[in-house]
Design a protein around this motif. Structure first.
Motif, short mmCIF file in Angstrom:
data_model
loop_
_atom_site.label_atom_id
_atom_site.label_comp_id
_atom_site.label_asym_id
_atom_site.label_seq_id
_atom_site.Cartn_x
_atom_site.Cartn_y
_atom_site.Cartn_z
N ILE B 275 0.84 -1.20 0.00
CA ILE B 275 0.00 0.00 0.00
C ILE B 275 0.87 1.25 0.00
CG2 ILE B 275 -1.69 1.32 1.34
CD1 ILE B 275 -2.67 -1.45 2.44
N GLY B 276 1.92 1.22 0.87
CA GLY B 276 2.76 2.40 1.03
C GLY B 276 3.56 2.75 -0.20
N GLN B 277 3.88 1.70 -1.01
CA GLN B 277 4.70 1.95 -2.20
C GLN B 277 4.06 2.99 -3.12
OE1 GLN B 277 4.90 -1.11 -5.05
NE2 GLN B 277 6.88 -0.50 -5.87
N GLY B 278 2.73 2.98 -3.16
CA GLY B 278 2.01 3.89 -4.04
C GLY B 278 2.19 5.36 -3.65
N PHE B 279 2.53 5.61 -2.39
CA PHE B 279 2.61 6.99 -1.93
C PHE B 279 4.04 7.49 -1.82
CE2 PHE B 279 -1.18 5.03 -0.08
CZ PHE B 279 -2.14 5.74 -0.77
N LEU B 280 5.00 6.63 -2.20
CA LEU B 280 6.41 6.99 -2.03
C LEU B 280 6.78 8.19 -2.89
CD1 LEU B 280 8.97 6.10 -0.59
CD2 LEU B 280 9.53 4.70 -2.55
N PHE B 281 6.27 8.16 -4.13
CA PHE B 281 6.67 9.21 -5.07
C PHE B 281 5.97 10.53 -4.79
CE2 PHE B 281 7.30 5.14 -7.05
CZ PHE B 281 8.61 5.24 -7.47
N SER B 282 4.85 10.47 -4.07
CA SER B 282 4.13 11.72 -3.79
C SER B 282 4.54 12.32 -2.45
CB SER B 282 2.62 11.47 -3.85
OG SER B 282 2.29 10.36 -3.04
N GLY B 283 5.52 11.71 -1.79
CA GLY B 283 6.08 12.37 -0.61
C GLY B 283 5.61 11.82 0.72
N GLU B 284 4.58 10.94 0.73
CA GLU B 284 4.13 10.40 2.03
C GLU B 284 4.96 9.17 2.37
OE1 GLU B 284 1.73 11.02 -0.40
OE2 GLU B 284 0.95 12.88 0.43
N TRP B 285 6.22 9.40 2.67
CA TRP B 285 7.18 8.31 2.83
C TRP B 285 6.87 7.42 4.02
CZ3 TRP B 285 9.48 8.76 7.56
CH2 TRP B 285 9.43 10.03 8.17
N TRP B 286 6.24 8.00 5.07
CA TRP B 286 6.10 7.24 6.32
C TRP B 286 5.18 6.03 6.18
CZ3 TRP B 286 4.31 12.15 5.39
CH2 TRP B 286 2.93 12.31 5.33
N ILE B 287 4.27 6.08 5.23
CA ILE B 287 3.33 4.95 5.10
C ILE B 287 4.09 3.69 4.71
CG2 ILE B 287 1.22 4.16 3.94
CD1 ILE B 287 0.54 7.08 3.44
N LEU B 288 5.19 3.86 3.95
CA LEU B 288 6.02 2.73 3.57
C LEU B 288 7.16 2.50 4.56
CD1 LEU B 288 7.12 1.36 0.34
CD2 LEU B 288 9.00 2.35 1.61
N PHE B 289 7.75 3.61 5.00
CA PHE B 289 9.01 3.53 5.74
C PHE B 289 8.89 2.72 7.03
CE2 PHE B 289 12.16 5.29 8.73
CZ PHE B 289 13.32 4.99 8.02
N PHE B 290 7.87 3.04 7.85
CA PHE B 290 7.81 2.38 9.16
C PHE B 290 7.50 0.89 9.08
CE2 PHE B 290 7.25 6.92 10.32
CZ PHE B 290 8.42 7.05 11.03
N PRO B 291 6.53 0.48 8.27
CA PRO B 291 6.35 -0.99 8.14
C PRO B 291 7.60 -1.68 7.61
CG PRO B 291 4.48 0.16 7.20
CD PRO B 291 5.50 1.20 7.52
N ALA B 292 8.30 -1.02 6.66
CA ALA B 292 9.51 -1.63 6.10
C ALA B 292 10.57 -1.80 7.18
CB ALA B 292 10.05 -0.78 4.95
N CYS B 293 10.74 -0.77 8.02
CA CYS B 293 11.72 -0.86 9.10
C CYS B 293 11.37 -1.99 10.06
CB CYS B 293 11.78 0.45 9.89
SG CYS B 293 12.70 1.69 9.02
N THR B 294 10.08 -2.11 10.39
CA THR B 294 9.66 -3.16 11.31
C THR B 294 9.99 -4.53 10.73
OG1 THR B 294 7.80 -1.71 11.79
CG2 THR B 294 7.75 -3.93 12.74
N LEU B 295 9.66 -4.70 9.44
CA LEU B 295 9.94 -5.98 8.79
C LEU B 295 11.43 -6.29 8.83
CD1 LEU B 295 8.98 -8.38 7.07
CD2 LEU B 295 9.27 -6.94 5.05
N LEU B 296 12.24 -5.28 8.50
CA LEU B 296 13.68 -5.48 8.48
C LEU B 296 14.19 -5.84 9.88
CD1 LEU B 296 16.35 -5.44 7.00
CD2 LEU B 296 16.50 -3.01 7.43
N ALA B 297 13.71 -5.09 10.89
CA ALA B 297 14.15 -5.34 12.27
C ALA B 297 13.81 -6.76 12.68
CB ALA B 297 13.52 -4.34 13.22
#
Lengths: 569, 318, 325
Positions: B275-297
């Protein structure tokens, strides 16, 4: 003559997380040109560590903590690895224990030889190839032209050890360290390899350190000997003197425990050196034992035509399957109350026979009658399994490491529903007491015990069902010689006091002579001869038996302190 | 093996054993590895966060009543322009609190991960034990099947199983059973590792004399496999299980990211990233960033634990 | 030797037949092919005609045989979703995937082996520790996150490389290649790194583990004891023995590159067969799934066969030259 290698006051330490383990503690010894210097001791004595220290091959985190090693009057300890490397192989070489793993499987013998030759000697390629050829011929490998271009897997164990020796000679070293060079080989091959080392030492004036645990090898091969115990040198001197008139009490106890090929002893004299030998309480055990009525006239086992094949190559088509015939048409009887021995080299089928009698393998042909009843067919054999037990070769693998000792000892009785609850617990405690470990041992796990103690646990397990028949498959070949003496004494006690019948499998002829009433000799799956033990050792009938007996170590020079009064009439 | 000792005795023994374990080699290695301890703490924190999600999440992302579309795209830490509400990690397009969706998403990720590894482990250990102990044609058949499956990457096998299961289920049930299909797909795709390792270890153990000692007294094959061999092959199984857990979590995230995994109604971390990937280019980075960090951690700390465990259980490697 | 090769080829064919059976069963039993192919407006006559045309009235083995016959000729039926022959769709997508897989495979193997050997020989050094820790992060990072990260940095923030598609392609005899244009090469960079990174870390860790194992062997100790230089011991004796098991697993990894291409292609909208497959799963387009499965099985089995033959070339023990004497 001056010493070519002089080790003085050498101390080697292995720091572990709890303490610093001192593997070698102030050891000194010298080696002269052309001399074979034996280094003998039981496991953990630190003898192999000395070899590794000289070669700078100590495993991490081991380190030389003190003392010096001199080679031709130059100090070679404490140098950095690069310098050591140029000395290694050029002036000192090493022969490892297991010839099967010490050659690189992916290179031909020629490649490995010429590579080593050109590293150390400035010769042309053609000269290197010629040298490789000569070396291979010198170590007694037939058809060196053909053999040079073969890979290690195409050589047998003894041939490979010859190749290893050729590799060690490539640089014309002054000193060779041989670490248990024949332990992995059969007796007949062992003798040839030792002869070769002996010849080469004389011929090239090479000093050899021969590390071994085998008193027979020391007596037959070495000029001088150094005896080690727990990292310390306890005695050193000319072999004949040390073995014939030992000074140190440890050396005396060690020599007294060596099984003699020439006399049969009632019991091994246990000259306790450090007071650790624990009592085996046979009288207590015998009191509670339900002895079977012994009718020694009738044989306990009648075995006829026993045959076992192993599938070597699988195939859908039966005619294309290939079999190895491990046991071929073997027949013999085992009498009530006797110790029946089977001897032979590896691959002779002796263990396979034992495993078929134990019911671990199913025979492909022949019958086994136990008290007149067949035990080879299908159907419930629970009654039979209750009456037989087995003591295995390797005390480190014969006890389940994840089971507590009391559970291990209780398992057979529990499985056969002979005892349960309090009675079982009582029996287990009692057995552990009797074998000299104490009931508290039941709460521990196998890894907390030494090899000899584990073998006692095995004995306790075997006795839990009060069996009538005990199979011992090389029960002491993994043990040090002094522990071996203890265990063999226990087995003798069992047989005498509990009227047990025993099948004793071994490759070690002196041990067999001490233990057995009658002996069967096997070769390549066939039975060579069955005789009374003393008659067999005195006057072997078959040629193969004679050749086996000839290979026994000649221990005539060994001290006989404590032994005379045990000799059986 | 039933112990010959009675209950109170056993209790004392257990206390002693726990103390011995803490002083034992594994515990020692653990106490002396900062990496292992940190990873362990991270895993414990994340797992308890997921377990306690209904209690600690500020919002319930699946309850439409608590959602306010006006809160959409709120940046982390800053108050929303319309409602004035503030969200720790911001909100997504529908005004859902990202922190809460992560907590609930982890529940799905961990459920699928643990269940799939359990499934793969049970199948793999059973077949590995049987193959190693019985030998012969049984072994040949089991190991040939394993070899063939190993030829195909696990993720592809999982996709295929997912695709086939999807074909079998009527459209209206697809979302409901998607999670179970995922577990099945990932679990069936990684039994091979367990089977191979357990078979290898079983072959080694079967040759040991304690197994012959048990055969000698007439214990059945099943009893020997379960009581004698299984406890001795468990340490490599533990290592594989830990590493498989990381792989299963990643596999689940990947499948969900590709749109062939957890449905949007039950979003896992992978779904959230999709879901978050769709908003990366429009500047809403946090929708992708935090779930990605959690997954990585999560994946990294489980992997680090597995790596440490393998070295700690195999002293040869050090 | 020849026996061994024949047996391996035979086994490969059996594997392909089994995969074929799976693919065919999917086609036959997952959903109703008739339902899937005909729309809502259909007559009983249409159904019967199609049933005969597809051979669905025949017994199962006959149907399977026909399916195999068709598959060998490259005929996998018609896509439910696009209504075009599957073979045609795949043929036009295949070059994109193969070029991507080749570039990232080469990257993964070369860098992976070099780093693996380095970290095994310099076990204690700080550089090895950094690489090993980095590799664990690499293993823990899902491929799609790597892709997104690279897109964010190099396309969104730096605007250096394209974030999707494969740029301009040149058509050479039906093979569309991106290697010959600047934009094609630029477009290849990010997807190739994304796809290769994970495989690289796996290969590196494997090479390191195998090499450490080999370095503990007796023959390595003996080679050192003979005074051979560290370089000869490491790169001649140890490396060759390391390669034997490494080749097998590397072969398997090459196979998985083609599978993992699915993920990379999705992230980068790379017009290859992986993207086609993922769409097929989403829409339950069985003929495309079956064809994809068959196609990559042929590749996997081929790679495995090649690996086995390489094995024989390296290890004299497998050549069965003479016996122990």
């Amino acid at each position: 003559m001056s010493a070519i290698l002089d080790i003085a006051d050498l101390t080697v330490e292995f720091p572990t997380r709890r303490e610093i383990f001192v593997a070698v503690d102030g050891a000194s010894l010298t080696v002269e040109p052309g001399e074979i210097h034996g280094l003998v001791g039981e496991s953990g004595a630190g003898k192999s560590t000395i070899g590794a220290a000289v070669m700078a091959l100590l495993e991490r985190p081991g380190r030389i903590a003190g003392g010096t090693i001199r080679l031709k009057n130059r100090i070679i300890s404490g140098r950095d690895r690069a310098e050591m490397r140029s000395l290694r192989g050029s002036e000192i070489s090493m022969i490892f224990q297991d010839p099967l793993t010490s050659l690189n499987p992916l290179f031909t013998i020629r490649e490995q030889l010429t590579e080593t030759i050109t590293t150390h000697l400035s010769v042309t390629d053609a000269e290197a190839h010629e040298r490789a050829h000569d070396l291979l011929a010198r170590v007694g490998i037939p058809e060196p032209d053909i053999r040079l271009d073969q890979y290690p897997h195409q050589f047998s164990g003894g041939m490979r050890q010859r190749v290893v020796i050729a590799l060690a000679l490539c640089s014309e070293p002054d000193v060779i360290i041989a670490d248990e060079p024949t332990t992995a080989l059969d007796v007949s091959i062992q003798a040839q390899i030792l002869d070769l080392i002996r010849e080469l030492a004389n011929e090239r004036q090479v000093g050899v350190i021969l590390i071994t645990h085998d008193m027979g090898v020391i007596a037959d091969t070495t000029d001088r000997v150094t005896v080690m115990y727990q990292g310390k040198v306890v005695e050193t001197g000319a072999t004949r003197l040390v073995l014939g008139k030992p000074n140190h009490p440890y050396t005396k106890s060690l020599i007294a425990a060596v099984p003699r090929p020439n006399v049969k002893l009632h019991r091994f004299p246990l000259l306790s050196y450090d007071g650790r030998a624990t009592e085996f309480r046979i009288d207590d055990l015998a009191r509670n034992w339900n002895k079977a009525d012994t009718d020694s006239a009738k044989p306990l086992f009648e075995i006829s035509g026993l045959t076992k094949r192993f599938l070597q190559k699988r195939s859908f088509i039966p005619s294309r399957r290939q079999y190895l015939v491990a046991v071929n048409n073997v027949s013999f009887d085992i009498r009530q109350g006797e110790v029946f021995g089977i001897v032979g080299e590896s691959g002779s089928g002796k263990s396979t026979v034992a495993r078929m009698i134990a019911g671990l393998y199913r025979a492909d042909g022949g019958t086994i009658l136990y008290g007149g009843q067949p035990v080879t067919g299908s159907g419930s054999l629970a009654w039979y399994r209750r009456q037989i037990q087995m003591i295995f070769q390797d005390p480190y693998s014969s006890l389940n490491p994840r089971m507590r000792v009391d559970a291990i000892v209780a398992e057979p009785a529990l499985h056969h529903r002979l005892l349960s609850g309090k009675a079982l617990r009582h029996r287990v405690d009692e057995l552990l007491e009797h074998v000299g470990l104490g009931a508290a041992a039941g709460l521990k796990y196998p890894h907390e015990f030494s090899g000899g103690q584990r073998q006692r646990i095995s004995i306790a397990r075997a006795l839990a069902t009060q069996p009538r028949f005990l199979i011992c498959d090389e029960p002491t070949s993994a043990l040090d010689v002094s522990i071996q003496a203890q265990i063999l004494n226990i087995l003798k006690d069992l047989q005498e006091h509990l009227s047990l019948t025993m099948l004793f499998i071994s490759h070690d002829l002196p041990v067999v002579r001490q233990m057995c009433d009658r002996v069967a000799v096997m070769q390549n799956g066939r039975l060579v001869e069955v005789r009374d033990a003393e008659a067999l050792f005195a006057s072997p009938r078959e040629a193969y038996t004679r050749s086996l007996l000839k290979l026994m170590p000649r221990l005539d020079g060994l001290a006989t302190e404590g032994i005379q009064d045990q000799v059986e009439a | 093996m039933t112990s010959v000792y009675t209950a109170p005795d056993r209790f004392n023994q257990m206390a002693l054993r726990i103390r011995a374990m803490w002083q034992g080699d594994l515990a020692w290695a653990f106490r002396h590895s900062p990496v292992a301890m940190v990873s362990f703490v991270v895993v414990v924190l994340l797992v308890s966060g997921a377990l306690l999600a209904p209690l600690i999440a500020p919002h319930d992302p699946f309850d439409p009543a608590t959602l306010n579309l006006m809160n959409g795209f709120t940046a982390p830490g800053t108050p929303n322009a319309f409602t004035g509400e503030s969200f720790w990690l911001g909100t997504d397009d529908q005004g859902r609190d990202v922190f809460s969706t992560i907590l609930f998403g982890m529940r799905i990720s961990l459920l699928v991960g643990f269940a799939a590894v359990l499934l793969g482990m049970v199948i793999g250990v059973t077949l590995g034990l049987i193959a190693g102990y019985r030998g012969g044609w049984t072994e040949t058949i089991i190991m040939r099947v394993a070899d063939v499956q190993l030829t195909f990457p696990a993720i592809l096998v999982a996709m295929l199983i997912f695709g086939i299961a999807k074909g079998f289920t009527p459209v209206e049930y697809r979302d409901q059973i998607a999670i179970w299909v995922l577990i099945l797909a990932i679990g069936l795709s990684d039994w091979v590792q367990f089977a191979r390792v357990v078979r290898g270890a079983t072959l080694v153990e079967t040759k040991k004399e304690y197994v012959q000692a048990a055969q000698l007294i007439g214990r059945s094959g099943t009893a020997i496999m379960i009581r004698h061999i299984l406890p001795n092959v468990l340490s490599p199984v533990l290592v594989i299980a830990t590493i498989s857990l990381a792989l299963a979590i990643i596999a689940e995230a990947t499948l969900s990211f590709l749109g062939v995994g957890a449905p949007p109604t039950q979003p896992s971390l992978g779904t959230l990233i999709r879901i978050g990937q769709g908003f990366l280019f429009s500047g809403e980075w946090w929708i992708l960033f935090f779930p990605a960090c959690t997954l990585l951690a999560l994946a990294l700390s489980v992997n680090l634990l597995g790596d440490w465990l393998r070295d700690a259980l195999n002293p040869k490697l050090r | 030797m020849l026996n061994y090769v024949i047996r391996r080829v035979f086994q490969s064919v059996v594997v392909l037949l089994i995969v074929g059976l799976v693919a065919f069963s999917m086609f036959r039993f997952v959903g109703d092919p008739i339902d899937n192919m005909l729309g809502q407006e259909r007559t009983q006559a249409d159904i019967e005609r199609l049933r005969t045309q597809l051979g669905l009235d025949q017994p199962f083995p006959v149907q399977y045989w026909r399916f195999l016959e068709n598959a060998v000729q490259g005929n996998f039926g018609v896509s439910y979703r696009q209504g075009r022959p599957v073979a045609e769709i795949i043929a036009e997508r295949a070059p994109a995937t193969l070029e991507l897989a080749a570039v990232s495979g080469l990257f993964a193997i070369v860098i992976g082996i070099v780093l693996g050997v380095f970290t095994a020989i310099r076990r204690e050094g700080w550089a090895s520790n950094v690489i090993m820790t980095g590799s664990l992060i690499g293993v823990s990072l899902p491929t799609f996150l790597i892709g997104i990260l690279l897109i964010y940095v190099f396309s969104v923030e730096l605007d250096l490389l394209p974030s999707f598609g494969r740029g301009d392609v040149v058509d050479i005899g039906g093979w569309s290649t991106g290697f010959l244009t600047a934009s094609g090469l630029k477009a290849l960079v990010l997807p190739a790194i994304t796809l290769g990174l994970y495989q690289m870390t796996l290969i590196m860790r494997l090479v390191r583990a195998e090499m450490l194992e080999v370095l503990r062997q007796d023959y390595i100790n003996f080679a050192r004891a003979r005074g051979l230089s560290e370089r000869v011991v490491n790169f001649r004796h140890a490396l060759k023995n390391t390669l034997v098991p490494v080749i097998t697993v590397t072969g398997l990894q090459l196979g998985s590159i083609i599978a993992f291409a699915i993920i990379t292609e999705t992230v980068f909208q790379w017009p290859g067969v992986g993207l086609l497959f993922i769409n097929a799963i989403q829409f339950v387009d069985i003929p495309v799934m079956a064809a994809y499965l068959m196609l990559i099985s042929v590749m996997f089995v081929g790679i495995n066969l090649l690996v086995d033959l390489l094995y024989v070339a390296i290890d004299p023990r497998l050549r069965g030259e003479g016996n122990t004497t």
